[in-house]
Design an enzyme around this catalytic site. Structure first.
Site, PDB file in Angstrom:
ATOM      1  N   GLU A 124     -18.337  -7.350  10.416  1.00 55.86           N
ATOM      2  CA  GLU A 124     -19.368  -6.804  11.314  1.00 55.86           C
ATOM      3  C   GLU A 124     -20.521  -7.993  11.742  1.00 55.86           C
ATOM      4  O   GLU A 124     -20.802  -7.657  12.825  1.00 55.86           O
ATOM      5  CB  GLU A 124     -20.185  -5.722  10.614  1.00 55.86           C
ATOM      6  CG  GLU A 124     -19.179  -4.621  10.259  1.00 55.86           C
ATOM      7  CD  GLU A 124     -18.367  -4.717   8.861  1.00 55.86           C
ATOM      8  OE1 GLU A 124     -18.560  -5.656   8.290  1.00 55.86           O
ATOM      9  OE2 GLU A 124     -17.734  -3.833   8.720  1.00 55.86           O
ATOM     10  N   LYS A 148       0.851  -1.253   0.007  1.00 54.63           N
ATOM     11  CA  LYS A 148       0.118   0.044  -0.144  1.00 54.63           C
ATOM     12  C   LYS A 148       0.866   1.077  -0.125  1.00 54.63           C
ATOM     13  O   LYS A 148       1.792   1.374   0.646  1.00 54.63           O
ATOM     14  CB  LYS A 148      -0.811  -0.101   1.334  1.00 54.63           C
ATOM     15  CG  LYS A 148      -2.040   0.847   1.309  1.00 54.63           C
ATOM     16  CD  LYS A 148      -2.898   0.600   2.145  1.00 54.63           C
ATOM     17  CE  LYS A 148      -4.372  -0.172   2.024  1.00 54.63           C
ATOM     18  NZ  LYS A 148      -5.302  -0.356   3.116  1.00 54.63           N
ATOM     19  N   ARG A 163     -25.276  -4.516   7.323  1.00 55.65           N
ATOM     20  CA  ARG A 163     -25.152  -5.925   6.921  1.00 55.65           C
ATOM     21  C   ARG A 163     -25.054  -7.135   8.246  1.00 55.65           C
ATOM     22  O   ARG A 163     -25.226  -8.046   8.268  1.00 55.65           O
ATOM     23  CB  ARG A 163     -23.821  -6.243   6.431  1.00 55.65           C
ATOM     24  CG  ARG A 163     -22.208  -6.135   7.193  1.00 55.65           C
ATOM     25  CD  ARG A 163     -21.374  -6.682   6.266  1.00 55.65           C
ATOM     26  NE  ARG A 163     -21.557  -6.192   5.013  1.00 55.65           N
ATOM     27  CZ  ARG A 163     -20.532  -6.623   3.920  1.00 55.65           C
ATOM     28  NH1 ARG A 163     -19.325  -7.182   4.398  1.00 55.65           N
ATOM     29  NH2 ARG A 163     -20.611  -6.370   2.582  1.00 55.65           N
TER      30      ARG A 163
HETATM   31  C1  LIG Z   1     -18.301  -3.926   5.134  1.00 54.70           C
HETATM   32  C2  LIG Z   1     -17.208  -2.816   5.302  1.00 54.70           C
HETATM   33  N1  LIG Z   1     -16.573  -2.727   6.549  1.00 54.70           N
HETATM   34  C3  LIG Z   1     -15.766  -1.640   6.574  1.00 54.70           C
HETATM   35  C4  LIG Z   1     -15.547  -1.035   5.489  1.00 54.70           C
HETATM   36  C5  LIG Z   1     -14.211  -0.049   5.622  1.00 54.70           C
HETATM   37  N2  LIG Z   1     -13.061  -0.089   4.730  1.00 54.70           N
HETATM   38  C6  LIG Z   1     -12.878   0.223   3.709  1.00 54.70           C
HETATM   39  S1  LIG Z   1     -11.489  -0.303   2.767  1.00 54.70           S
HETATM   40  C7  LIG Z   1     -11.323  -1.244   4.135  1.00 54.70           C
HETATM   41  C8  LIG Z   1      -9.832  -1.997   4.280  1.00 54.70           C
HETATM   42  C9  LIG Z   1      -9.631  -2.868   2.995  1.00 54.70           C
HETATM   43  O1  LIG Z   1      -8.606  -3.802   3.193  1.00 54.70           O
HETATM   44  P1  LIG Z   1      -8.242  -4.565   1.903  1.00 54.70           P
HETATM   45  O2  LIG Z   1      -9.376  -5.213   1.267  1.00 54.70           O
HETATM   46  O3  LIG Z   1      -6.992  -5.410   2.110  1.00 54.70           O
HETATM   47  O4  LIG Z   1      -7.929  -3.290   0.527  1.00 54.70           O
HETATM   48  P2  LIG Z   1      -6.615  -2.540   0.713  1.00 54.70           P
HETATM   49  O5  LIG Z   1      -7.118  -1.247   1.127  1.00 54.70           O
HETATM   50  O6  LIG Z   1      -5.521  -3.076   1.290  1.00 54.70           O
HETATM   51  O7  LIG Z   1      -6.533  -2.412  -0.732  1.00 54.70           O
HETATM   52  C10 LIG Z   1     -12.027  -1.149   5.060  1.00 54.70           C
HETATM   53  C11 LIG Z   1     -12.116  -1.810   6.437  1.00 54.70           C
HETATM   54  C12 LIG Z   1     -16.138  -1.130   4.290  1.00 54.70           C
HETATM   55  N3  LIG Z   1     -15.767  -0.654   3.231  1.00 54.70           N
HETATM   56  N4  LIG Z   1     -16.927  -2.252   4.208  1.00 54.70           N
HETATM   57 MG   LIG Z   2      -5.138  -5.023   1.942  1.00 52.25          MG
END
Ligand SMILES: Cc1ncc(C[n+]2csc(CCOP(=O)(O)OP(=O)(O)O)c2C)c(N)n1
Ligand SMILES: [Mg+2]
Ligand SMILES: CC(=O)[C@@H](O)[C@H](O)COP(=O)(O)O
Length: 636
Positions: free
Chosen positions: A366, A282, A394
């Protein structure tokens, strides 16, 4: 003019040679950094997928082949490669590109929902549809390691593993982080895959050795390679995905575009479901992001390009929650805290620092969080689950049947409730005060300011036989608004002149309602402003106040359908109180991205608009004309 300006379709990428593609990757990086420095946005995730997205678009033929991004916050590069560079001038603002895929923006976009862990289910469905329709199309799903901690992703994988005809390529974008390092057994399993001298590497070594043996060598290698399964088991332990029966290729350096293209081409030829495990970082290529330990610039506001320093901003609602929960943690050893992969965004990092053994990050899960909270409560503790309002949707069944049915004392703190704006329709927290109204026994509070947030949170954690919910919006709270009186459990915020209008101000709309009152008084209209504090159940004192006034107006930062206003109207009617009623809330629709204040202005949740409507109503009342169109009565 750089190469990027010449890219109007992903097919233009095929004409570029390696040097031009490497130059394009640098150009995209520079553009993303300078753009997000000005607008804010998901710079970290997008810097991590520059080469990966280039490789996908060079290997597959969007939109014939469909590309689905999980969560969608990492689709900026995809947008740049599909002709939308100009829209980044106003990224995540009215008139500019959305921060997530948007069907309205491009035929290359398909999934707009920013809720994580959904991409594989979409992709499973799409791939099956293409198979049934006999269409020669691939589906590519890009899912992060964080999103893989969400249960839906494994429901999908369970099905994909046996959907042998699905031409589905799943790119696991494994940067080891959600905001913070991804937690749990899945993360550990991914790490072992990530660090394992994989079958391909070992096989290459065997190939080199055998081919060096004249005559017998190559034949021996071919025989060996033919025993693929046996070789694989012998040379490298079965991985997480292969145990499910899924074809797995990788891990591959996600920043090595050539290697990515080779792996994707191999996956494409497989013509069945296959996982490509890409290892990325990242913030890759921007030192301040890569070094940003907290979240590697997951989604900063505007920042200084040279230093990465974010523009300073004052305390937000979250900061007040963060301090309040720590105070409670000191005096209540039974209080524990839960986050779904958002420790800092929901304000639990201070609690974690103070009480590491009483803080749980469950990943982007969640539903599990809510039911695990029920377990914690049944075990004698008082859990506080801090989560963005929209993401609790959800876990509705878990709140209803796992928490409320068992009368569990769980406190849900819903941050980003109401209109959030920047992150578009799937991020507005406009649903909670509608869907939670139907949960028997659940108590719901909406603080008008930081002082009330502390008060109401303190009251909520004292309730150990029912779920309690405290909901508050994105951004800074108003200055504290002290009450001028009480009405049952409600606070009277203003009282002037005859009892003409009763304004019921829910939560953050308190500051709007006090402004409305000033405007009405200036026009000689008597007004009482009341803040319910606890909006569910309805306070009987508010029913009495409604009886005493000529018009009731409710204001809430929630959808109008089934919200506090609708329930209050229904309750008044049931109590035989038919005072004319006007409800102000968020129109029940998916609101496009824009700044919060711009949206509140557009939907009329402003003092000017509300006051003007009340004056018109009072005028019609005075004229004896039918006081109100009854549309809102119907919403009861
Ligand atoms: C159901 C839900 N919970 C929390 C979030 C908040 N959220 C947005 S991006 C993220 C992290 C995602 O991590 P990853 O899938 O590894 O993607 P990266 O940012 O590392 O590319 C979170 C927790 C969300 N979008 N959806
Ligand atoms: Mg990630
Ligand atoms: C993509 C996602 O769901 C979150 O990163 C979201 O962007 C949170 O935004 P704020 O924390 O800025 O409200």
């Amino acid at each position: 003019m750089g190469t990027l300006d010449s890219i109007t379709s992903p097919r233009d990428l095929r004409a570029l040679d390696d040097a031009q593609l490497d130059g394009l990757a640098s150009e995209i990086r520079d553009f993303l950094i300078t753009t997000c420095a000005r607008t804010g946005g998901h710079i970290g995730p997008n810097l991590g997928v520059v080469e990966l997205t280039l490789a996908i678009h060079r290997t597959f033929d969007s939109p014939h082949d469909r590309i689905v991004f999980d969560t969608g916050h990492q689709a900026y590069v995809h947008k740049l490669l599909t002709g939308r560079k100009a829209g980044f001038e106003k990224l995540r603002q009215e008139g500019g590109v959305s921060g997530y895929p948007s069907q309205g923006e491009s035929e290359h976009d398909i999934v707009e929902n920013s809720h994580a862990s959904t991409a594989l289910s979409y992709a499973d469905g799409l791939a099956k549809a293409f198979t049934i329709r006999g269409e020669d199309r691939h589906v590519v799903a890009v899912i992060g390691d964080g999103a893989l901690t969400g249960g839906m992703a494994w429901e999908a994988l369970n099905n994909i593993a046996v959907a042998k005809k699905s031409r589905l390529v799943i790119v696991v974008n494994d940067n080891g982080r959600s905001y913070t390092p991804t937690i749990g057994g899945l993360a550990t399993a991914l790490t072992s895959l990530r660090t394992n001298p994989r079958y391909e590497n070992v096989l290459d070594m065997v190939k080199r050795r055998l081919n060096a043996v004249p005559g017998v060598g190559p034949a021996a290698y071919d025989a060996l390679h033919a025993m693929k399964k046996g070789v694989k088991d012998a040379l490298a332990p079965q991985g997480l995905f292969e145990d499910l029966g899924l074809k797995y290729v990788g891990p591959v350096d996600g920043h090595d575009r050539v290697a990515m293209e080779q792996m994707l081409a191999q996956a494409k030829r497989f013509n069945g479901p296959v996982i490509v495990h890409a290892i990325t970082r990242k913030g890759y290529g921007y030192d301040p992001a890569e070094r940003h330990e907290a979240d590697q610039f997951h989604g900063p506001g505007p920042f200084d390009v040279q230093t990465g320093a974010e523009k300073p901003k004052g305390p937000i609602w979250t900061d007040h929650f963060s301090d309040a929960i720590v105070e409670i943690g000191h005096r209540r050893p039974d209080v524990v805290a839960i986050t779904a992969a958002m420790m800092h965004p929901v304000g639990l990092d201070k609690f974690e620092a103070a009480f590491p053994d009483r803080t749980f990050d469950v990943g982007i899960a969640e539903q599990h969080a809510a039911t695990s909270a029920a377990g914690l409560a049944l075990g004698g503790l008082h859990p506080v689950f801090a989560v963005y309002g929209t993401f609790l949707n959800r876990a509705f069944d878990q709140v209803l049947m796992d928490v409320a049915l068992h009368r569990c004392g769980v406190t849900f703190c819903l941050d980003r409730s109401g209109v959030t704006g920047d992150d578009g329709a799937s991020h507005n927290g406009m649903w909670d005060m509608s869907i939670l109204q139907v949960v028997p026994g659940l108590r719901l509070a909406a603080p008008r300011d930081a002082a009330r947030l502390r008060e109401l949170l303190g009251e909520a954690v004292e309730v150990d036989d029912a779920p309690t919910v405290i909901r508050y919006p994105k951004g800074p709270p108003p200055a504290d608004i002290e009450a001028v009186g009480k009405a049952g459990g409600a606070d009277v915020l203003a009282r002037s002149g005859p009892q003409d209008v009763l304004v019921v101000a829910v939560g953050s709309m308190g500051t709007v309602a006090v402004d409305v009152a000033d405007r009405l008084v200036a026009q000689g209209i008597g007004v009482t402003v009341v803040d319910p504090r606890w909006v569910k159940p309805v306070d009987p004192a508010i029913i009495d106040l409604a009886r005493q006034h000529r018009l009731v107006v409710s204001i809430e930062d929630n959808g109008e359908t089934g919200g506090c206003g609708a329930v209050l109207l229904q309750t008044l009617n049931a109590a035989g109180v038919h005072t004319p009623f006007r409800l102000h809330g968020i129109p029940q629709e998916f609101l496009s991205h824009a700044k919060r204040d711009a949206i509140l202005e557009r939907i009329g949740l402003t003092p000017q608009t509300i006051a003007r409507g009340i004056v018109e109503e009072m005028t019609s009342l005075a004229d004896g004309r039918s006081p109100l169109d009854v549309d809102h009565q119907a919403q009861g």
